[in-house]
Structure formats: C-alpha cells, structure tokens
Design a protein around this motif. Structure first.
Motif, PDB file in Angstrom:
ATOM      1  N   THR A 116       0.813  -1.205   0.000  1.00 40.62           N
ATOM      2  CA  THR A 116       0.000   0.000   0.000  1.00 40.62           C
ATOM      3  C   THR A 116       0.853   1.264   0.000  1.00 40.62           C
ATOM      4  OG1 THR A 116      -1.640   1.251   1.286  1.00 40.62           O
ATOM      5  CG2 THR A 116      -0.135  -0.131   2.526  1.00 40.62           C
ATOM      6  N   ALA A 117       0.308   2.303  -0.622  1.00 42.76           N
ATOM      7  CA  ALA A 117       0.936   3.621  -0.556  1.00 42.76           C
ATOM      8  C   ALA A 117       0.452   4.384   0.667  1.00 42.76           C
ATOM      9  CB  ALA A 117       0.637   4.412  -1.826  1.00 42.76           C
ATOM     10  N   ARG A 118      -0.560   3.825   1.360  1.00 45.14           N
ATOM     11  CA  ARG A 118      -1.109   4.470   2.541  1.00 45.14           C
ATOM     12  C   ARG A 118      -0.221   4.155   3.746  1.00 45.14           C
ATOM     13  NH1 ARG A 118      -7.075   1.677   1.588  1.00 45.14           N
ATOM     14  NH2 ARG A 118      -7.130   2.010  -0.674  1.00 45.14           N
ATOM     15  N   ASP A 119       0.160   5.183   4.473  1.00 44.72           N
ATOM     16  CA  ASP A 119       1.014   4.956   5.643  1.00 44.72           C
ATOM     17  C   ASP A 119       0.329   5.383   6.933  1.00 44.72           C
ATOM     18  OD1 ASP A 119       1.042   7.657   5.271  1.00 44.72           O
ATOM     19  OD2 ASP A 119       3.215   7.866   5.160  1.00 44.72           O
ATOM     20  N   ASP A 120      -0.999   5.521   6.887  1.00 42.58           N
ATOM     21  CA  ASP A 120      -1.749   5.884   8.076  1.00 42.58           C
ATOM     22  C   ASP A 120      -1.791   4.695   9.034  1.00 42.58           C
ATOM     23  OD1 ASP A 120      -4.889   5.837   9.261  1.00 42.58           O
ATOM     24  OD2 ASP A 120      -3.763   7.700   9.527  1.00 42.58           O
ATOM     25  N   GLU A 121      -1.352   4.901  10.263  1.00 45.71           N
ATOM     26  CA  GLU A 121      -1.246   3.803  11.222  1.00 45.71           C
ATOM     27  C   GLU A 121      -2.597   3.169  11.513  1.00 45.71           C
ATOM     28  OE1 GLU A 121       0.265   2.921  15.799  1.00 45.71           O
ATOM     29  OE2 GLU A 121       0.733   4.827  14.830  1.00 45.71           O
ATOM     30  N   THR A 122      -3.644   3.994  11.625  1.00 50.66           N
ATOM     31  CA  THR A 122      -4.978   3.462  11.915  1.00 50.66           C
ATOM     32  C   THR A 122      -5.441   2.523  10.805  1.00 50.66           C
ATOM     33  OG1 THR A 122      -5.550   5.470  13.127  1.00 50.66           O
ATOM     34  CG2 THR A 122      -7.375   4.067  12.391  1.00 50.66           C
ATOM     35  N   GLU A 123      -5.175   2.914   9.546  1.00 51.14           N
ATOM     36  CA  GLU A 123      -5.561   2.085   8.410  1.00 51.14           C
ATOM     37  C   GLU A 123      -4.777   0.778   8.401  1.00 51.14           C
ATOM     38  OE1 GLU A 123      -7.308   1.028   4.605  1.00 51.14           O
ATOM     39  OE2 GLU A 123      -7.877   2.166   6.381  1.00 51.14           O
ATOM     40  N   THR A 133       4.897  -0.658   2.682  1.00 52.29           N
ATOM     41  CA  THR A 133       4.543   0.652   2.172  1.00 52.29           C
ATOM     42  C   THR A 133       5.336   0.933   0.896  1.00 52.29           C
ATOM     43  OG1 THR A 133       4.128   1.433   4.419  1.00 52.29           O
ATOM     44  CG2 THR A 133       4.411   3.111   2.720  1.00 52.29           C
ATOM     45  N   LYS A 134       4.627   1.274  -0.181  1.00 53.21           N
ATOM     46  CA  LYS A 134       5.290   1.571  -1.452  1.00 53.21           C
ATOM     47  C   LYS A 134       6.042   2.897  -1.361  1.00 53.21           C
ATOM     48  CE  LYS A 134       1.887  -0.751  -4.388  1.00 53.21           C
ATOM     49  NZ  LYS A 134       0.927  -0.569  -5.496  1.00 53.21           N
ATOM     50  N   PRO A 135       7.173   3.011  -2.089  1.00 51.95           N
ATOM     51  CA  PRO A 135       7.835   1.957  -2.870  1.00 51.95           C
ATOM     52  C   PRO A 135       8.670   1.050  -1.973  1.00 51.95           C
ATOM     53  CG  PRO A 135       9.073   3.983  -3.024  1.00 51.95           C
ATOM     54  CD  PRO A 135       7.853   4.310  -2.206  1.00 51.95           C
ATOM     55  N   PHE A 136       8.881  -0.188  -2.406  1.00 50.48           N
ATOM     56  CA  PHE A 136       9.691  -1.130  -1.634  1.00 50.48           C
ATOM     57  C   PHE A 136      10.540  -1.947  -2.592  1.00 50.48           C
ATOM     58  CE2 PHE A 136       5.469  -2.960  -2.344  1.00 50.48           C
ATOM     59  CZ  PHE A 136       5.785  -4.125  -3.031  1.00 50.48           C
ATOM     60  N   SER A 137      11.603  -2.514  -2.075  1.00 52.42           N
ATOM     61  CA  SER A 137      12.497  -3.339  -2.889  1.00 52.42           C
ATOM     62  C   SER A 137      12.035  -4.782  -2.857  1.00 52.42           C
ATOM     63  CB  SER A 137      13.930  -3.246  -2.362  1.00 52.42           C
ATOM     64  OG  SER A 137      14.021  -3.849  -1.080  1.00 52.42           O
ATOM     65  N   VAL A 138      12.439  -5.562  -3.853  1.00 51.82           N
ATOM     66  CA  VAL A 138      12.081  -6.972  -3.867  1.00 51.82           C
ATOM     67  C   VAL A 138      12.788  -7.708  -2.737  1.00 51.82           C
ATOM     68  CG1 VAL A 138      13.892  -7.770  -5.435  1.00 51.82           C
ATOM     69  CG2 VAL A 138      11.692  -8.946  -5.390  1.00 51.82           C
ATOM     70  N   GLU A 139      13.945  -7.206  -2.309  1.00 52.79           N
ATOM     71  CA  GLU A 139      14.645  -7.825  -1.174  1.00 52.79           C
ATOM     72  C   GLU A 139      13.820  -7.672   0.105  1.00 52.79           C
ATOM     73  OE1 GLU A 139      16.053  -5.715  -3.279  1.00 52.79           O
ATOM     74  OE2 GLU A 139      17.505  -6.997  -4.329  1.00 52.79           O
TER      75      GLU A 139
END
Length: 244
Positions: free
Chosen positions: A79-86, A100-106
């Motif tokens: 997700t691109a959402r970084d809201d803790e409640t969500e 949380t996007k963006p992320f690496s494949v590692e």
C-alpha cells in the motif's frame, strides 16, 4: 521457494515484481483485479499473496475480506497508505503483514520468508488427529486427504478444513457461528461464505442441497454431516473404538 500470487493493477509495477520474484526462484502468477484474484485462489494453491490496495474493481480492504472468506493463505498488503490506523485495521481484518510503497524486492522477500515461517510454525502446533470414517467418507487430518468410496477428493484448503471439522462431529448440528469461529477463525462474518463452501463440497461429494446425502443444512440452526442411509460402513469418530 514460494508460490506467489501478485495482485497489482499497475502493469509496470506488476512486471517488475514478476521479473524480480522469478529471478529469486519463486513461482509467480499475477492478476490486475480483485475478482481475478478470487478466481486464482479458488483454483490454485499459493504460499503467499501480495495484495495491492488500489485495485480498479474493489477497494483492497474489501478484496482482503473476500479472500479471507475462501482461503487462509498468508496475505502481504502492499500500500501507498502509511496511516497507522488504516494499517492496524488491515492487520485486524486478516492481513499477515504489510509493505509501504515503494519497496524493494529484497524487502518483500524478507517479509514473505517471515510470514511463511509463522504459517508453518502455526501449522505444526496441532497434535495429529486419527483418521475419521463416516459411511463411505474417509478424512485423514494428518495427511490432509479425503476420500469418498475409495476415490480421492480434490479439495481446497478451506473445503478440507470444513469437511474435517464436520466429519469429526458426525450427526451433530454445528451452529454457523461455531463454523466461522473454528474453520474461518472469525468471530463474525457473512453466512454466504459458508453456503458457498458447502455448495462446492456438495458438488465434490456428488450431492445437492435439494438431495443431500452427507451434508445437511438446518435452516436457522446450522449444519451437520452424517452417513447416508445407503452408505456402507459404520461411523468411526475420533477416539471411538471400531467394532470388533
């Protein structure tokens, strides 16, 4: 290595994940919508699902709820959402982890390894159960195999869990709330989830709701499994002594 379903509508992101996960020796299938994901998990066995929340046909949280209705495969929410409640809400709704996007494949591979370790450890906690026989139906919880009149039944993970739970209580009417709690590990849910799985099970047992043989629904009460009048063989519930 793992069998992975990637649910992502962005073609660029999806292609990159497929390429990188395949390079890491994982087996990958991918879809771009929630409904396609539901069809995939209904027909194929996966070790983990990577679920994007921004899907075109359903919100990812609704997709997660529907996935949890038919499978207990580990789900990592992307997700691109970084809201803790969500994020807390998604974890409570059945997600096993999130990125949380963006992320690496590692980073994704490390999270996948962690949820798979937890899933395998949890699966090893239960003590082996004896083989259950109800009429011509045989259920082996340890090997997770079921046969009807000597023929192997091709069941999904959830179908097997439902069948084994009911077969372990032959002739007992099990309330729907108990089925949700014990088979789906949910304190509440939609009765349609149970009805759909019962329909699939009946089809594989060669019966229908109108002409049941093993599976009987008592409207407003629950479900029971018992041997049909024409089934050969006695009922051997767990812990029962077979006749001599």
């Amino acid at each position: 290595m793992a069998s992975v379903l990637v649910v992502e509508d962005d073609q660029f992101v999806r292609s990159a994940l497929i390429r990188q996960l395949t390079d890491a020796s994982h087996t990958v299938r991918s879809v771009g919508t929630a409904l396609e994901a539901l069809r995939e998990v209904a027909h194929f066995r996966f070790d983990v699902v990577v679920l994007d929340l921004g899907l075109p046909d359903l919100d990812g949280s609704e997709a997660l709820k529907m996935l949890r209705g038919i499978t207990d495969v580990p789900v990592i929410v992307a997700t691109a959402r970084d809201d803790e409640t969500e994020i807390v809400r998604l974890l409570n709704a059945g997600a096993d982890d999130y990125l949380t996007k963006p992320f690496s494949v590692e980073h994704l591979s490390a999270r996948m390894a962690a949820v798979l370790r937890r899933a395998r450890a949890g699966g090893g906690e239960a003590a082996p159960s004896p083989v259950i026989r109800v009429g011509g139906l045989t259920v082996d919880p340890l090997r997770r195999q079921a046969e009807l009149d000597g023929a192997r039944l091709d069941l999904t993970r959830r179908e097997f869990d439902l069948l084994a739970f009911l077969a372990g209580r032959p002739g007992v009417v099990v309330p729907r709330r108990e089925l949700l709690a014990e088979v789906w590990q949910q304190s509440y849910g939609d009765d349609q989830t149970i009805d759909v799985h019962l329909s699939w099970l009946r089809r594989k047992l060669g019966e229908t709701a109108a002409r049941p043989r093993y599976l009987h629904t008592l409207r407003g009460v629950g479900v029971k499994l018992e041997p049909p009048a024409d089934a050969a063989g006695p009922v051997h519930a767990p812990g029962a002594e077979p006749p001599r």
